[in-house]
Design an enzyme around this catalytic site. Structure first.
Site, PDB file in Angstrom:
ATOM      1  CB  CYS A   1      -0.905  -0.007   1.228  1.00 44.06           C
ATOM      2  SG  CYS A   1      -1.873   1.517   1.397  1.00 44.06           S
TER       3      CYS A   1
ATOM      4  CG  ASP B   1      -2.247  -3.921  -0.853  1.00 48.17           C
ATOM      5  OD1 ASP B   1      -3.022  -4.104   0.103  1.00 48.17           O
ATOM      6  OD2 ASP B   1      -1.916  -2.796  -1.259  1.00 48.17           O
TER       7      ASP B   1
END
Length: 153
Positions: free
Chosen positions: A51, A58
């Site tokens: 992120c 992620d």
């Protein structure tokens, strides 16, 4: 006997470290060995990035489909390119569409699509899709068949 058509490849057959980021990662290509139209699929079920705001990891399941024109991507270079996102901060949309756009720039395919099926963060899965247009006629283009995220439901 070696085939000099592949002399331009710098990663295949060598110990190649993971690139630091996607901007410096080399995507290598070779001449399309087939005359007939066909589709190639690459699946990366454990794609990772960060992120850009929080630095939290992620995770995504990527499916890349393309119909080559003159060039095909060399798969080791694609693997290293995708791996270079591991410590790269970008939103899901930027990762997914950026990968598609980079492949289009390097390969100039007849057609390309990428589906980024992102695992939930904050309880919301995000799916991102990019395509260069309508699929070409006369080429079998199977569905990506990645089910929507269901959690325990």
């Amino acid at each position: 006997m070696t085939d000099n058509r592949y002399d331009n490849l710098g990663q295949l057959g060598t110990s190649t470290p993971l690139p630091d980021n996607p901007d410096t990662a080399a995507l290598e290509r070779v001449a399309n060995p087939c005359d007939a139209p066909y589709m190639t699929r690459f699946v990366c079920p454990e794609f990772t990035s960060l992120c850009p705001v929080t630095g939290a990891p992620d995770f995504a399941h990527l499916v890349i489909d393309y119909v080559p024109r003159d060039w095909i991507v060399e798969s080791k270079s694609l693997k290293l390119y995708l791996g270079s996102f591991r410590n790269h901060g970008a939103f899901h949309e930027a990762c997914t569409t950026g990968i598609g756009q980079r492949l289009v720039k390097e390969l100039d395919p007849v057609w390309l699509r990428i589906g980024g099926y992102w695992y939930p963060r904050g309880g919301i899965p995000i799916d991102v899709f990019f395509a260069t247009g309508e699929p070409p006629k006369g080429v079998w283009i199977p569905d990506q068949d990645v089910p929507g995220y269901r959690g325990r439901g």
